[in-house]
Design a protein around this motif. Structure first.
Motif, short mmCIF file in Angstrom:
data_model
loop_
_atom_site.label_atom_id
_atom_site.label_comp_id
_atom_site.label_asym_id
_atom_site.label_seq_id
_atom_site.Cartn_x
_atom_site.Cartn_y
_atom_site.Cartn_z
N ARG A 11 27.33 38.17 40.88
CA ARG A 11 28.23 36.74 41.40
C ARG A 11 29.20 37.27 40.93
NH1 ARG A 11 26.17 32.96 45.31
NH2 ARG A 11 27.31 31.42 43.67
N ALA A 12 29.17 37.01 39.50
CA ALA A 12 30.44 36.72 38.58
C ALA A 12 31.08 37.96 38.40
CB ALA A 12 28.98 36.77 36.98
N HIS A 13 30.68 38.86 38.60
CA HIS A 13 31.52 40.69 38.56
C HIS A 13 32.29 39.91 40.02
CE1 HIS A 13 32.87 44.42 38.44
NE2 HIS A 13 32.75 44.21 39.93
N ILE A 14 32.46 39.12 40.97
CA ILE A 14 33.03 38.64 41.96
C ILE A 14 33.75 37.40 41.42
CG2 ILE A 14 32.70 38.35 44.06
CD1 ILE A 14 30.74 38.89 44.75
N THR A 15 33.42 37.11 41.44
CA THR A 15 34.02 35.69 40.49
C THR A 15 35.54 35.56 39.73
OG1 THR A 15 32.34 34.43 39.01
CG2 THR A 15 32.33 33.86 41.32
N ASP A 16 34.93 37.01 38.66
CA ASP A 16 35.84 37.64 37.27
C ASP A 16 36.70 37.86 38.46
OD1 ASP A 16 34.12 36.27 35.62
OD2 ASP A 16 33.02 38.39 35.39
N ALA A 17 36.71 39.26 39.63
CA ALA A 17 37.41 39.40 40.13
C ALA A 17 39.12 38.76 40.36
CB ALA A 17 36.96 40.09 40.81
N LEU A 18 38.65 37.64 41.12
CA LEU A 18 39.34 36.23 42.15
C LEU A 18 39.87 35.57 41.06
CD1 LEU A 18 37.68 33.90 44.43
CD2 LEU A 18 38.92 33.44 42.25
N VAL A 19 39.55 35.20 39.89
CA VAL A 19 39.84 34.63 38.77
C VAL A 19 41.86 35.97 38.30
CG1 VAL A 19 40.46 34.01 36.33
CG2 VAL A 19 38.06 33.44 37.59
N ARG A 20 41.25 36.78 38.17
CA ARG A 20 41.89 38.01 37.71
C ARG A 20 43.24 38.02 38.79
NH1 ARG A 20 37.58 41.05 36.22
NH2 ARG A 20 38.04 42.22 38.23
N VAL A 21 42.45 38.21 39.95
CA VAL A 21 43.92 37.96 41.57
C VAL A 21 44.77 36.87 40.78
CG1 VAL A 21 44.22 38.19 43.49
CG2 VAL A 21 42.51 39.44 42.63
N ALA A 22 44.04 35.54 41.21
CA ALA A 22 44.43 34.27 41.10
C ALA A 22 46.09 34.73 39.39
CB ALA A 22 43.48 33.25 40.64
N ALA A 23 45.19 34.95 38.97
CA ALA A 23 46.09 35.14 37.57
C ALA A 23 47.56 35.91 37.38
CB ALA A 23 44.94 35.39 36.29
N ARG A 24 47.74 36.93 38.36
CA ARG A 24 48.47 37.90 38.67
C ARG A 24 49.48 37.13 39.34
NH1 ARG A 24 45.24 42.04 38.64
NH2 ARG A 24 44.80 42.07 40.63
N GLU A 25 48.31 36.83 40.89
CA GLU A 25 49.46 36.56 42.25
C GLU A 25 49.53 35.15 42.09
OE1 GLU A 25 47.95 39.40 45.05
OE2 GLU A 25 48.02 40.69 43.66
N GLY A 26 48.98 34.23 41.90
CA GLY A 26 48.80 32.86 41.82
C GLY A 26 47.95 32.80 43.32
N LEU A 27 46.78 31.29 43.46
CA LEU A 27 45.31 30.71 43.41
C LEU A 27 46.29 31.15 45.61
CD1 LEU A 27 42.66 30.64 43.39
CD2 LEU A 27 43.27 28.15 43.46
N HIS A 28 46.72 30.82 46.22
CA HIS A 28 47.06 31.44 47.49
C HIS A 28 47.49 32.19 48.18
CE1 HIS A 28 51.39 31.65 45.24
NE2 HIS A 28 51.38 32.41 46.24
N ALA A 29 47.24 33.74 46.81
CA ALA A 29 47.75 34.73 47.40
C ALA A 29 46.50 35.51 47.93
CB ALA A 29 48.60 35.61 46.85
N VAL A 30 45.25 34.91 46.68
CA VAL A 30 44.00 35.31 47.18
C VAL A 30 43.38 35.16 48.58
CG1 VAL A 30 41.21 34.94 46.25
CG2 VAL A 30 43.39 34.50 44.86
#
Length: 212
Positions: A11-30
């Protein structure tokens, strides 16, 4: 023998992946699919742990809050054995500023989540304000002890000052994120406000307990 799966770690691995995507592209693009690709997992596996995007986003916030608390504890450990109340609170508020990649990701995701929740009923239904409420209660307790011990002026209301300090630090954090001022400049503003807040009382060293 089948390999045991650490579900907490996954679960932590998945949430960390979300944070990387959000930091790179913005949360709206997740998207769930994008998080799955970032995590190197199938979409079905991500959906097994998080049935909806809203639950995944909320889990990511909880993960970021836990990491922020760990960084706060590290700041506390670096303080003198008997810090003044002002030093203690300054370290407390320093974690509210985006000064590096980790803290920047935390603030970017949290602010983005708050904005999305204004128009998304499913996100708004998640209790995402629990973290800020808890921080405000913790800071209020520290200020009450400071007033009791003579480090804060007796006419200062601890709850009001806690709300004011957190509002100031959150606003400064946003100004750093958008490039209005540097992290050092934001820290200077916080320090100036704390100097004014504590100038009414002696600066004797006061040992405080860590927020918990």
């Amino acid at each position: 023998m089948p390999k045991r799966v650490d579900h907490t770690q996954r679960r932590a691995h998945i949430t960390d992946a979300l944070v990387r995507v959000a930091a790179r592209e913005g949360l709206h693009a997740v998207t769930m699919r994008g998080v799955a690709a970032e995590a190197g997992m199938s979409l079905n596996l991500v959906q097994y742990y998080f049935a909806t995007k809203a639950r995944l986003l909320h889990a990511a916030l909880e993960r970021l809050e836990q990491q922020s608390h760990q960084r706060w504890e590290a700041r506390l450990d670096a303080l003198p054995s008997a810090p003044s109340a002002q030093e203690f609170i300054e370290a407390f508020l320093a974690e509210a500023l985006p000064t590096d990649a980790e803290s920047r990701a935390f603030h970017l995701v949290w602010i983005s989540y708050a904005v999305l929740a204004m128009t998304d009923p499913e996100l708004a239904a998640q209790p995402f304000v629990e973290g800020p409420d808890r921080l405000e209660r913790q800071l209020t307790d520290v200020l009450r002890r400071a007033r009791r011990d003579g480090a804060l002026g007796p006419r200062r209301d601890a709850a009001t000052e806690a709300a004011r300090l957190l509002s100031l630090s959150h606003g400064l954090g946003t100004s750093v994120l958008v490039g209005q001022r540097t992290a050092d400049a934001a820290r200077d503003v916080l320090r100036a406000h704390l100097d004014q807040l504590f100038e009414e009382a002696p600066r004797d060293g006061v040992q405080q307990d860590a927020p918990g």
